[in-house]
Write an enzyme that holds these catalytic residues in place. Structure first.
Site, PDB file in Angstrom:
ATOM      1  N   ASP A 212       0.872  -1.171   0.000  1.00 47.50           N
ATOM      2  CA  ASP A 212       0.000   0.000   0.000  1.00 47.50           C
ATOM      3  C   ASP A 212       0.911   1.224   0.000  1.00 47.50           C
ATOM      4  O   ASP A 212       2.139   1.101  -0.161  1.00 47.50           O
ATOM      5  CB  ASP A 212      -0.984  -0.029   1.185  1.00 47.50           C
ATOM      6  CG  ASP A 212      -0.317   0.188   2.539  1.00 47.50           C
ATOM      7  OD1 ASP A 212       0.924   0.309   2.618  1.00 47.50           O
ATOM      8  OD2 ASP A 212      -1.056   0.239   3.538  1.00 47.50           O
TER       9      ASP A 212
ATOM     10  N   CYS B  48       3.198  -3.066   4.056  1.00 47.92           N
ATOM     11  CA  CYS B  48       2.365  -1.929   4.438  1.00 47.92           C
ATOM     12  C   CYS B  48       3.083  -1.235   5.592  1.00 47.92           C
ATOM     13  O   CYS B  48       4.267  -1.499   5.820  1.00 47.92           O
ATOM     14  CB  CYS B  48       0.936  -2.356   4.796  1.00 47.92           C
ATOM     15  SG  CYS B  48       0.750  -3.404   6.249  1.00 47.92           S
TER      16      CYS B  48
ATOM     17  N   THR C 185       2.808  -1.568   8.897  1.00 43.16           N
ATOM     18  CA  THR C 185       3.226  -2.493   9.960  1.00 43.16           C
ATOM     19  C   THR C 185       3.453  -3.916   9.478  1.00 43.16           C
ATOM     20  O   THR C 185       4.051  -4.715  10.187  1.00 43.16           O
ATOM     21  CB  THR C 185       2.159  -2.564  11.069  1.00 43.16           C
ATOM     22  OG1 THR C 185       0.957  -3.098  10.509  1.00 43.16           O
ATOM     23  CG2 THR C 185       1.916  -1.200  11.700  1.00 43.16           C
TER      24      THR C 185
ATOM     25  N   HIS D 174       9.778 -23.873   9.245  1.00 40.32           N
ATOM     26  CA  HIS D 174       8.781 -24.576  10.055  1.00 40.32           C
ATOM     27  C   HIS D 174       7.363 -24.475   9.514  1.00 40.32           C
ATOM     28  O   HIS D 174       6.579 -25.414   9.661  1.00 40.32           O
ATOM     29  CB  HIS D 174       8.780 -24.044  11.491  1.00 40.32           C
ATOM     30  CG  HIS D 174      10.040 -24.349  12.227  1.00 40.32           C
ATOM     31  ND1 HIS D 174      10.204 -24.034  13.549  1.00 40.32           N
ATOM     32  CD2 HIS D 174      11.213 -24.930  11.848  1.00 40.32           C
ATOM     33  CE1 HIS D 174      11.402 -24.413  13.958  1.00 40.32           C
ATOM     34  NE2 HIS D 174      12.039 -24.947  12.926  1.00 40.32           N
ATOM     35  N   ASN D 175       6.998 -23.333   8.926  1.00 41.57           N
ATOM     36  CA  ASN D 175       5.610 -23.098   8.503  1.00 41.57           C
ATOM     37  C   ASN D 175       5.420 -23.133   6.998  1.00 41.57           C
ATOM     38  O   ASN D 175       4.293 -23.025   6.536  1.00 41.57           O
ATOM     39  CB  ASN D 175       5.112 -21.745   9.024  1.00 41.57           C
ATOM     40  CG  ASN D 175       5.364 -21.553  10.499  1.00 41.57           C
ATOM     41  OD1 ASN D 175       6.079 -20.637  10.886  1.00 41.57           O
ATOM     42  ND2 ASN D 175       4.809 -22.420  11.326  1.00 41.57           N
TER      43      ASN D 175
ATOM     44  N   ARG E 113       7.200   0.867   8.416  1.00 44.14           N
ATOM     45  CA  ARG E 113       7.358   1.783   9.545  1.00 44.14           C
ATOM     46  C   ARG E 113       7.926   1.066  10.774  1.00 44.14           C
ATOM     47  O   ARG E 113       8.065   1.661  11.831  1.00 44.14           O
ATOM     48  CB  ARG E 113       6.019   2.424   9.869  1.00 44.14           C
ATOM     49  CG  ARG E 113       5.504   3.281   8.722  1.00 44.14           C
ATOM     50  CD  ARG E 113       4.151   3.886   9.010  1.00 44.14           C
ATOM     51  NE  ARG E 113       3.678   4.612   7.837  1.00 44.14           N
ATOM     52  CZ  ARG E 113       2.454   4.545   7.365  1.00 44.14           C
ATOM     53  NH1 ARG E 113       1.538   3.800   7.970  1.00 44.14           N
ATOM     54  NH2 ARG E 113       2.109   5.231   6.293  1.00 44.14           N
TER      55      ARG E 113
ATOM     56  N   ARG F 185       7.147 -33.220  11.953  1.00 49.05           N
ATOM     57  CA  ARG F 185       6.250 -32.422  12.796  1.00 49.05           C
ATOM     58  C   ARG F 185       5.823 -31.133  12.104  1.00 49.05           C
ATOM     59  O   ARG F 185       4.687 -30.705  12.226  1.00 49.05           O
ATOM     60  CB  ARG F 185       6.885 -32.137  14.153  1.00 49.05           C
ATOM     61  CG  ARG F 185       8.118 -31.264  14.085  1.00 49.05           C
ATOM     62  CD  ARG F 185       8.804 -31.153  15.442  1.00 49.05           C
ATOM     63  NE  ARG F 185      10.073 -30.485  15.258  1.00 49.05           N
ATOM     64  CZ  ARG F 185      10.537 -29.532  16.039  1.00 49.05           C
ATOM     65  NH1 ARG F 185       9.837 -29.146  17.085  1.00 49.05           N
ATOM     66  NH2 ARG F 185      11.696 -28.983  15.804  1.00 49.05           N
ATOM     67  N   HIS F 186       6.730 -30.537  11.351  1.00 44.78           N
ATOM     68  CA  HIS F 186       6.388 -29.305  10.645  1.00 44.78           C
ATOM     69  C   HIS F 186       5.489 -29.602   9.445  1.00 44.78           C
ATOM     70  O   HIS F 186       4.525 -28.876   9.181  1.00 44.78           O
ATOM     71  CB  HIS F 186       7.650 -28.557  10.221  1.00 44.78           C
ATOM     72  CG  HIS F 186       8.521 -28.193  11.372  1.00 44.78           C
ATOM     73  ND1 HIS F 186       8.071 -27.482  12.466  1.00 44.78           N
ATOM     74  CD2 HIS F 186       9.826 -28.466  11.622  1.00 44.78           C
ATOM     75  CE1 HIS F 186       9.058 -27.317  13.328  1.00 44.78           C
ATOM     76  NE2 HIS F 186      10.136 -27.914  12.842  1.00 44.78           N
TER      77      HIS F 186
END
Length: 150
Positions: free
Chosen positions: A7, A64, A66, A97-98, A108, A132-133
């Protein structure tokens, strides 16, 4: 190919990331925004997310103010696993892991040198594939299929 989205708050950082991607020879597609004029982050995050889910792009970097807004919007798209990262450790672990496919950054929150280090880590870290992941990522994929028919 990497999907880029931002953005107005993330526009200048996206320009720095584009310079980096060009310098290292990585292909990307820019889904906007293309100015610092005020705009709505969900529009761009969802457009870029759809390109990832369709296979047009492999991963994404969304920015963006944050990182929170673009991550919330992206994670509404089934198949997207977006993570806000504020350091390289988070970027490494969310990939390993994800199997996160979208890096969300806050322009910012992190300065350009740190953001570029986070980007490098995110793009250079592979999913570990540890049982496990993999099981946990499969649970997320299952939820997408059950909740959204994907």
């Amino acid at each position: 190919m990497i999907a880029l989205a931002c953005d107005h708050g993330g526009f200048m950082l996206k320009q720095d990331i584009i310079k980096h991607l060009d310098a290292v020879g990585l292909e990307f597609k820019d889904f906007g925004t293309y100015t610092e004029d005020s705009c709505d982050y969900p529009v761009f995050a969802v457009l870029a997310s759809k390109a990832i889910v369709s296979g047009e792009c492999e991963r994404g970097i969304f920015i963006c103010g944050t990182g929170i807004g673009v991550s919330l919007a992206a994670n509404k798209v089934p198949g997207i696993r977006a993570a806000v990262c504020t350091n390289t450790y988070m970027a490494e672990k969310t990939r390993a892991h994800n199997d996160a496919n979208v890096l969300a950054l806050g322009a910012r929150v992190v300065d350009t040198p740190l953001a570029l280090d986070i980007v490098k880590t995110f793009l250079n870290t592979e999913f570990s594939g540890d049982e496990r992941h993999a099981r946990r990522v499969d649970m997320l994929k299952y939820l997408d299929s059950q909740l959204f028919g994907q």
